[in-house]
Write an enzyme that holds these catalytic residues in place. Structure first.
Site, PDB file in Angstrom:
ATOM      1  N   HIS A  32       8.417   2.639  19.176  1.00 59.55           N
ATOM      2  CA  HIS A  32       9.244   1.785  18.297  1.00 59.55           C
ATOM      3  C   HIS A  32      10.328   2.624  17.605  1.00 59.55           C
ATOM      4  O   HIS A  32      11.473   2.198  17.473  1.00 59.55           O
ATOM      5  CB  HIS A  32       8.382   1.149  17.200  1.00 59.55           C
ATOM      6  CG  HIS A  32       7.304   0.252  17.685  1.00 59.55           C
ATOM      7  ND1 HIS A  32       5.962   0.555  17.555  1.00 59.55           N
ATOM      8  CD2 HIS A  32       7.357  -0.951  18.293  1.00 59.55           C
ATOM      9  CE1 HIS A  32       5.240  -0.426  18.055  1.00 59.55           C
ATOM     10  NE2 HIS A  32       6.052  -1.348  18.516  1.00 59.55           N
ATOM     11  N   GLY A 143      11.473  -2.160  24.322  1.00 59.06           N
ATOM     12  CA  GLY A 143      10.867  -1.032  25.022  1.00 59.06           C
ATOM     13  C   GLY A 143      10.534  -1.394  26.464  1.00 59.06           C
ATOM     14  O   GLY A 143      10.072  -2.507  26.754  1.00 59.06           O
ATOM     15  N   LYS A 145       8.171  -0.444  28.288  1.00 57.59           N
ATOM     16  CA  LYS A 145       6.742  -0.565  28.635  1.00 57.59           C
ATOM     17  C   LYS A 145       6.385  -2.028  28.923  1.00 57.59           C
ATOM     18  O   LYS A 145       5.609  -2.326  29.822  1.00 57.59           O
ATOM     19  CB  LYS A 145       5.848  -0.027  27.522  1.00 57.59           C
ATOM     20  CG  LYS A 145       4.375  -0.068  27.937  1.00 57.59           C
ATOM     21  CD  LYS A 145       3.491   0.671  26.990  1.00 57.59           C
ATOM     22  CE  LYS A 145       3.196  -0.126  25.761  1.00 57.59           C
ATOM     23  NZ  LYS A 145       2.382  -1.325  26.023  1.00 57.59           N
ATOM     24  N   ARG A 183      -2.062  -0.675  20.746  1.00 57.11           N
ATOM     25  CA  ARG A 183      -3.457  -0.968  21.105  1.00 57.11           C
ATOM     26  C   ARG A 183      -4.238   0.275  21.526  1.00 57.11           C
ATOM     27  O   ARG A 183      -5.459   0.198  21.702  1.00 57.11           O
ATOM     28  CB  ARG A 183      -3.505  -2.032  22.205  1.00 57.11           C
ATOM     29  CG  ARG A 183      -3.056  -3.397  21.700  1.00 57.11           C
ATOM     30  CD  ARG A 183      -3.269  -4.500  22.718  1.00 57.11           C
ATOM     31  NE  ARG A 183      -3.130  -5.816  22.126  1.00 57.11           N
ATOM     32  CZ  ARG A 183      -2.044  -6.594  22.229  1.00 57.11           C
ATOM     33  NH1 ARG A 183      -1.000  -6.185  22.910  1.00 57.11           N
ATOM     34  NH2 ARG A 183      -2.012  -7.779  21.660  1.00 57.11           N
TER      35      ARG A 183
END
Ligand code: PAF
Length: 279
Positions: A32, A143, A145, A183
């Site tokens: 982030h 992002g 990901k 997570r």
């Protein structure tokens, strides 16, 4: 400055014409922060939203336990250049319930993460459209990901003629290659150790691709072999799809997304690489 009201946020941004926006659900990590730092370089004002969006979680998922620490997140976000951290309550965003959703077609949403989480992306596109409508940024930073999220938010912006750009930043990885995720904190030591095989398996695909392998089944097979080392993991999906349209392919001829998702217990981890295609 920490803002929790939509009217205050609108008032503060009303005369600003160059806003960079980083939507997040908090539990900020270096991934982030790299988005915020990038936005900082290009905009007069950088807004970071922190909103754990209930509508993108299904019953039984981790909405209630999703890590929340607004003080720490505020300090981190402002330390790398956020001007405003917008952290509204669920009531501020949805009132007593919204009857309106933004839905991207099934062709993009019913595969990869959307197959196991059928209502997830409806929640994501709706909340991002709503936040864009409040903040009115020139650019939204996402992002890489969350590759499927990026692809469908780009599509939403294009199809709805939203007057902004979507910028993406590369995946930020831990020292051993594990993609950073809020997570990851759910993993126990053993699971964290085995989680390295996600990126290892993607690297093997990249290596084979680099020496000329273009057959999707062969590449998926090698990937699955490496993932077997993660004995505690349950594979959700291993996919190689056309980038942008997320259609199935047999041979990599153009840009393709190699995406994986595995469960460690109830924790679901995702990762991906992009292959540029061509010979
Ligand atoms: O990627 C996330 O953290 C969320 O899906 C997003 C984009 C902030 C929407 O809630």
């Amino acid at each position: 400055m920490l803002i929790d009201s939509i009217s205050k946020m609108r008032q503060l941004l009303s005369n600003i014409s160059n806003i960079g926006f980083v939507p997040t659900m908090g539990a900020l990590h270096d991934g982030h922060l790299s988005l915020i730092e990038t936005a900082r370089k290009h905009h007069d004002i950088v807004v970071v939203s922190i909103f754990v969006n209930p509508s993108q979680f299904s019953p039984g998922e981790d909405y209630d336990v999703y890590p929340r620490n607004i003080d720490e997140d505020y300090t981190l976000a402002t330390s790398v250049g956020a001007d405003y951290v917008f952290s509204p309550s669920v009531f501020e965003i949805y009132g007593t319930g919204s009857l309106t959703n933004v839905i991207v077609d099934d062709t993009l949403t019913n595969k990869l993460c959307g197959a196991a989480r059928p209502t997830h992306f409806k929640g994501v596109t709706t909340v991002v459209a709503l936040l864009i409508n409040i903040i009115k940024p020139q650019k939204v930073y996402l992002g890489e990901k969350d590759a499927q999220q990026v692809i469908l938010l780009k599509r939403m912006v294009k199809d709805l003629h939203m007057d902004l750009e979507v910028a993406t930043c590369p995946i930020v990885r831990d020292f051993d290659g594990l993609a950073l995720s809020s997570r990851n904190t759910y993993l126990n030591d053993e699971e964290r150790h085995e989680a390295i095989y996600l990126y290892q398996s993607l690297l093997v695909v990249k290596k084979q691709y680099d020496i000329g392998e273009r057959n999707v089944e062969a590449l998926k097979k090698s990937l699955a072999e490496v993932l077997k080392n993660a004995t505690l993991a349950k594979i959700d999906y291993i996919e190689i799809l056309g980038y942008d349209d997320l259609q199935s392919i047999e041979t990599i001829e153009k840009k393709a997304l190699v995406a994986i998702a595995v469960f460690f217990g109830k924790t679901r981890l995702i990762d991906n690489i992009v292959l540029e295609g061509g010979f």
